[in-house]
Design a protein around this motif. Structure first.
Motif, PDB file in Angstrom:
ATOM      1  N   SER A   1       0.833  -1.213   0.000  1.00 31.80           N
ATOM      2  CA  SER A   1       0.000   0.000   0.000  1.00 31.80           C
ATOM      3  C   SER A   1       0.864   1.259   0.000  1.00 31.80           C
ATOM      4  CB  SER A   1      -0.953   0.016   1.211  1.00 31.80           C
ATOM      5  OG  SER A   1      -1.802  -1.098   1.168  1.00 31.80           O
ATOM      6  N   ARG A   2       2.078   1.128  -0.455  1.00 37.02           N
ATOM      7  CA  ARG A   2       3.002   2.255  -0.562  1.00 37.02           C
ATOM      8  C   ARG A   2       3.534   2.326  -1.988  1.00 37.02           C
ATOM      9  NH1 ARG A   2       5.859   4.068   4.126  1.00 37.02           N
ATOM     10  NH2 ARG A   2       4.308   4.464   5.753  1.00 37.02           N
TER      11      ARG A   2
ATOM     12  N   THR B   1      -3.447  13.253  -3.498  1.00 41.82           N
ATOM     13  CA  THR B   1      -4.135  12.595  -2.388  1.00 41.82           C
ATOM     14  C   THR B   1      -5.225  11.639  -2.864  1.00 41.82           C
ATOM     15  OG1 THR B   1      -5.649  14.490  -2.185  1.00 41.82           O
ATOM     16  CG2 THR B   1      -3.685  14.500  -0.795  1.00 41.82           C
TER      17      THR B   1
ATOM     18  N   GLY C   1      -3.359   8.178  -5.078  1.00 43.16           N
ATOM     19  CA  GLY C   1      -2.313   7.293  -4.571  1.00 43.16           C
ATOM     20  C   GLY C   1      -1.024   7.400  -5.352  1.00 43.16           C
TER      21      GLY C   1
ATOM     22  N   ASP D   1       3.260   8.756  -1.630  1.00 45.23           N
ATOM     23  CA  ASP D   1       3.020   8.507  -0.208  1.00 45.23           C
ATOM     24  C   ASP D   1       3.027   9.793   0.605  1.00 45.23           C
ATOM     25  OD1 ASP D   1       3.019   5.771  -0.764  1.00 45.23           O
ATOM     26  OD2 ASP D   1       5.192   5.635  -0.488  1.00 45.23           O
ATOM     27  N   ALA D   2       3.670  10.828   0.086  1.00 41.19           N
ATOM     28  CA  ALA D   2       3.812  12.074   0.823  1.00 41.19           C
ATOM     29  C   ALA D   2       4.062  13.200  -0.158  1.00 41.19           C
ATOM     30  CB  ALA D   2       4.955  11.978   1.838  1.00 41.19           C
TER      31      ALA D   2
ATOM     32  N   THR E   1      -6.159  16.503   4.932  1.00 34.06           N
ATOM     33  CA  THR E   1      -5.735  15.174   4.517  1.00 34.06           C
ATOM     34  C   THR E   1      -4.821  14.535   5.561  1.00 34.06           C
ATOM     35  OG1 THR E   1      -4.666  13.878   2.775  1.00 34.06           O
ATOM     36  CG2 THR E   1      -3.731  16.039   3.240  1.00 34.06           C
ATOM     37  N   ASP E   2      -4.838  13.200   5.575  1.00 35.02           N
ATOM     38  CA  ASP E   2      -3.934  12.458   6.464  1.00 35.02           C
ATOM     39  C   ASP E   2      -2.584  12.208   5.813  1.00 35.02           C
ATOM     40  OD1 ASP E   2      -5.860  12.278   8.467  1.00 35.02           O
ATOM     41  OD2 ASP E   2      -6.715  10.440   7.611  1.00 35.02           O
ATOM     42  N   GLN E   3      -2.450  12.548   4.544  1.00 35.62           N
ATOM     43  CA  GLN E   3      -1.195  12.262   3.845  1.00 35.62           C
ATOM     44  C   GLN E   3      -0.087  13.183   4.365  1.00 35.62           C
ATOM     45  OE1 GLN E   3      -1.025  12.689  -0.538  1.00 35.62           O
ATOM     46  NE2 GLN E   3      -0.260  10.591  -0.492  1.00 35.62           N
ATOM     47  N   PRO E   4       1.076  12.621   4.705  1.00 32.86           N
ATOM     48  CA  PRO E   4       2.168  13.450   5.230  1.00 32.86           C
ATOM     49  C   PRO E   4       2.611  14.505   4.221  1.00 32.86           C
ATOM     50  CG  PRO E   4       2.600  11.124   5.622  1.00 32.86           C
ATOM     51  CD  PRO E   4       1.428  11.185   4.691  1.00 32.86           C
ATOM     52  N   SER E   5       2.909  15.692   4.729  1.00 39.72           N
ATOM     53  CA  SER E   5       3.375  16.776   3.849  1.00 39.72           C
ATOM     54  C   SER E   5       4.313  17.690   4.615  1.00 39.72           C
ATOM     55  CB  SER E   5       2.190  17.582   3.304  1.00 39.72           C
ATOM     56  OG  SER E   5       1.481  18.215   4.364  1.00 39.72           O
TER      57      SER E   5
ATOM     58  N   LEU F   1       6.284   9.659   7.631  1.00 38.51           N
ATOM     59  CA  LEU F   1       5.910   8.383   7.036  1.00 38.51           C
ATOM     60  C   LEU F   1       6.180   7.222   7.992  1.00 38.51           C
ATOM     61  CD1 LEU F   1       7.208   8.952   3.398  1.00 38.51           C
ATOM     62  CD2 LEU F   1       4.842   8.412   4.016  1.00 38.51           C
TER      63      LEU F   1
END
Length: 337
Positions: free
Chosen positions: A57-58, A111, A114, A117-118, A137-141, A309
């Motif tokens: 999932s990455r 986002t 996919g 990942d960041a 969003t929960d995605q790291p930035s 991450l």
């Protein structure tokens, strides 16, 4: 292409053991891991990126958003981008470079699809339209730059406010009282780009404390634009003896025009540049300057996003302290001033 099964046969283990070595999902003995890793190197095996992404999932990709605008000094932007890409590889990540002026649409695309990942974002404006989406969003930035409101965001940048203050202090110590700031192109200020606004705010604030008069003039750069800008400066403030230049494309035209007007640097006029060291040292007069730590910013941004991450990152603002290097372009204000 070498397959995972061929690696397993070469190492004398099962295909699932090779998979576990690659993913790190299960504990494998040191001897078995070394044998598998040796087979991978000898056979030149590279895991299929699509299969690896499905399994973990990455994507092992970091999206770097760097709008390439004509009013920005692209070499600095690309130096940061290269630092991000090369440092990300040391952590096993590749970089997807997004150079369009897409704004929030680029954030939605990353986002929602996919793709990465960041995210690392550059060319940050004080009221950047991308920020509300990042906060949701929960995605790291990580931002390379500082908006007006940093709440909930992780940022790294040169402390441009302190940079402006440092330039004012240096000229004040040398006795200069009238200072002109040759800034970026007007569009940079119209967008309220963070680094330019913060430099100006820091310089003006410190100048007021030191009793200096400051005249700010944006400039497109290039000889013709600089000629008009310089004429305006001396028309409005004939006693100007100090220049702070935050526009790499204006540096050499400014020096050439001062020579044409028989104003010697630094005997008649002092010049400080906020620019890469290469620009400062290769100018026709070696310039006193505050360097742009492009590589340090890029590396720091990668380390911050990798920490996120890995679940150990925090919301923080990291400001790099400016360093002023004195060279041949600054000296005491002329006695007539």
């Amino acid at each position: 292409m070498v397959t995972l099964a061929e690696v397993a046969q070469h190492a004398g283990v099962s295909a699932s053991t090779v998979s576990y070595v690659l993913s790190g999902k299960r504990s494998i003995s040191a001897a078995t891991r070394q044998r598998v890793e040796l087979s991978i190197r000898e056979l030149g095996y590279h895991p299929n990126a699509g299969a690896r992404a499905l399994a973990s999932s990455r994507s092992n990709i970091i999206a770097l958003m760097v709008p390439l605008r004509t009013d920005m000094y692209v070499p600095v932007m690309m130096e940061i981008a290269i630092a991000v890409a090369t440092h990300a590889r040391t952590f096993g990540y590749d970089v997807l470079l997004l150079t369009g002026e897409e704004g929030p649409d680029a954030v939605r695309r990353v986002t929602g699809s996919g793709l990465a990942d960041a995210m690392i974002l550059m060319d940050v404006e004080l009221d950047d339209e991308r920020l509300p989406l990042l906060r949701r969003t929960d995605q790291p930035s990580v931002l390379i730059g500082l908006p007006a409101d940093t709440s909930g965001l992780t940022c790294v940048d040169l402390d441009f406010g302190a940079t402006g203050a440092l330039c004012a202090e240096h000229l004040a110590v040398l006795g200069h009282r009238d200072i002109a700031v040759i800034g970026e192109a007007p569009a940079v200020y119209e967008r309220h780009t963070g680094f330019a606004e913060r430099t100006l705010d820091g310089l003006r604030s410190r100048a007021r404390e030191l009793g200096l008069r400051v005249l700010h003039r944006p400039c497109e750069g290039g000889f013709d634009a600089m000629s008009l800008t310089l004429a305006r400066v001396f028309d409005e403030r004939p006693g100007t003896t100090g220049f702070v230049v935050q526009n790499e494309s204006a540096v050499e035209p400014l020096l050439a025009l001062l020579r044409r007007q028989r104003r010697a640097v630094p005997e008649d006029v002092s010049v400080i540049a906020i620019c890469p060291d290469q620009v400062a040292t290769q100018a026709s007069v070696r310039l006193t300057s505050v360097a742009i730590p492009a590589q340090e910013m890029g590396r720091h941004a990668v380390e911050m996003v990798i920490a996120k991450l890995e679940g150990r990152g925090t919301v923080e603002v990291a400001l790099i302290a400016p360093e002023l290097t004195v060279r041949a372009s600054t000296g005491p204000a002329p006695a007539s001033a």
